[in-house]
Enzyme design. Structure first.
Site, PDB file in Angstrom:
ATOM      1  N   HIS A 269      10.606 -31.067  43.574  1.00  0.00           N
ATOM      2  CA  HIS A 269       9.922 -31.171  42.292  1.00  0.00           C
ATOM      3  C   HIS A 269       9.307 -32.555  42.194  1.00  0.00           C
ATOM      4  O   HIS A 269       9.782 -33.513  42.829  1.00  0.00           O
ATOM      5  CB  HIS A 269      10.914 -30.979  41.132  1.00  0.00           C
ATOM      6  CG  HIS A 269      11.305 -29.544  40.892  1.00  0.00           C
ATOM      7  ND1 HIS A 269      10.393 -28.574  40.555  1.00  0.00           N
ATOM      8  CD2 HIS A 269      12.516 -28.934  40.942  1.00  0.00           C
ATOM      9  CE1 HIS A 269      11.024 -27.409  40.392  1.00  0.00           C
ATOM     10  NE2 HIS A 269      12.318 -27.609  40.636  1.00  0.00           N
ATOM     11  N   CYS A 319       4.693 -31.371  42.468  1.00  0.00           N
ATOM     12  CA  CYS A 319       3.690 -31.458  41.420  1.00  0.00           C
ATOM     13  C   CYS A 319       3.266 -32.898  41.189  1.00  0.00           C
ATOM     14  O   CYS A 319       4.038 -33.834  41.371  1.00  0.00           O
ATOM     15  CB  CYS A 319       4.220 -30.884  40.119  1.00  0.00           C
ATOM     16  SG  CYS A 319       4.011 -29.099  40.060  1.00  0.00           S
TER      17      CYS A 319
END
Length: 447
Positions: A269, A319
């Protein structure tokens, strides 16, 4: 943290840097569980370790601490007798709650410029033909008759189908580049270098980060791909932030003198974060951040002298923020690009943005730009990166396919252009990879 509180913090940052006393805040921030001890330690060592650098990092990290972070921070200020700042933030927050329009972005519209010297009123009022004057020049619209005597027909342009190479000009040029040490890096060693893959799939409950289903598929593809490209591949799974840094430092401290390259892949992440050179940060399984800038700088000339002058490649599947790109309408894409039946997830987490241009007198000068560095991001800074739970991420799936087909003949930057073009055509939500290229030469993988 909602957008209004985030914008308020950014507008007040200059005053906070000037007035906030952080020394008395640490215990209160811990007691109210706004930060963990590890986070406090990172803030205390931010930049040069000065008070102003600590305040800057505190404000940046505060944006990631949930919807109640700002009111809790105001209470901490009151507990440490910093009532003036607390009152200022509280009143500013109340004013913005009463006037939410103040925090919305400006609705900018394109301005249509008419002929020089004519105002929009002139253009609306003119109904007859325009007369040419020294001040007002009349636009001349040429029809097909004036352009060409033959009747013109609209032409539909279709994507060009790659043609087979009927001569050796392109191939010969690439071969010449590969053999010229002034134009291309020499990747002659076997193995060519080390490749470290950090694959974070499962995160602790306290981090509030979901499991990254499908990431193991990415890991297997990249492990196989870089072995075929003559790298010694090492995979480490589910590392906390400090373990990630430790693994990277251990790799940097190895003797690379007999090798020609080094590759680091991070699957996790991520979010947007403060930076001077390389944007973004990735999460350890404990929910703590490691900035991309820190990862890259572990391998700079001072920390890793045996890689000096050799290419160091970083591939980041995470991301860059939390915005979802809906794209814009173009000619219809091919049906297979719609990823029918797929189950996409994003690797997005909370958005955070670094210091803007409003506190330059107190800014710290940036580090020298590293050379022989290539950082490839799965998505544009600020946007989510999509991952299919059954096929893996769009970025890694495409990267693997492009490398398989073209790595024998094309340099790294051309390969990544192909990846960006292919990924940009996928899905309903859009994504486009990008890179920071500080290589001094072309890089052709050893085949």
């Amino acid at each position: 943290m909602d957008e209004a509180d985030r914008q308020l913090l950014r507008r007040c940052r200059v005053r906070l840097v000037r007035e906030l006393q952080v020394a008395s805040l640490w215990d209160v921030l811990l007691s109210r569980q706004l930060f963990t001890p590890a986070m406090i330690e990172d803030i205390q060592h931010a930049g040069s370790g000065s008070r102003s650098d600590q305040v800057r990092q505190l404000v940046i990290d505060l944006e990631t601490r949930g919807s109640q972070a700002l009111p809790l921070f105001i209470s901490c200020l009151e507990d440490t007798d910093q009532d003036v700042l607390a009152s200022f933030l509280r009143m500013s927050r109340q004013e913005e709650k009463q006037n939410p329009e103040a925090v919305r972005p400006l609705n900018l519209r394109p301005v249509v410029l008419g002929p020089m010297g004519l105002t929009p009123e002139d253009l609306r009022e003119k109904t007859g033909p325009l007369k040419s004057t020294p001040r007002k020049l009349a636009p001349v619209v040429l029809g097909p008759e004036q352009l060409w005597p033959a009747k013109l027909r609209p032409e539909v342009l279709r994507p060009e189908v790659p043609r087979p190479v009927d001569n050796c000009s392109d191939v010969c040029a690439q071969e010449i580049s590969k053999q010229n040490p002034d134009l291309a890096y020499a990747l002659n060693a076997d193995p060519c270098g080390h490749c470290l893959i950090i694959n974070n799939v499962n995160f602790c409950l306290e981090s509030r980060l979901t499991a990254r289903t499908g990431s193991n598929i990415d890991c297997e593809k990249l492990q196989r791909r870089f072995r075929l490209l003559h790298f010694t591949v090492e995979v480490k799974c589910d590392l906390m932030a400090k373990q990630m840094v430790q693994a990277l430092v251990e790799l940097a401290r190895r003797d690379h003198s007999g090798l020609d390259c080094c590759v680091v892949v991070v699957l996790s992440h991520g979010c947007q974060a403060s930076h001077r050179q390389f944007p973004g940060a990735v999460y350890g399984t404990d929910g703590c951040l490691v900035s991309i800038e820190k990862i890259v700088n572990i391998f700079n000339g001072a920390s890793c002298p045996s890689l000096g002058g050799k290419p160091k490649l970083f591939f980041i599947q995470a991301c860059g923020g939390e915005q979802k790109d809906h794209g814009f309408e173009v000619a219809c894409a091919s049906p297979e690009d719609r990823t029918s039946g797929s189950d996409p997830e994003s690797d997005a987490v909370l958005f955070q943005e670094g210091p803007g241009p409003f506190d330059q007198p107190d800014a710290v000068s940036s580090l020298p730009t590293p050379s022989d560095i290539f950082v490839s991001y799965s998505t544009f800074p600020g946007f989510v990166s999509w991952r299919d739970t059954r096929r893996g991420s769009w970025y890694v799936e495409t990267l693997d396919g492009v490398f398989e087909q073209w790595a024998h003949s094309e340099d790294l930057q051309t390969l990544l252009l192909r990846v960006a073009n292919a990924v940009s055509q996928k899905g309903i939500y859009k994504q486009i990879p990008g890179c920071f290229n500080f290589l001094r030469k072309k890089l052709f993988f050893k085949m």
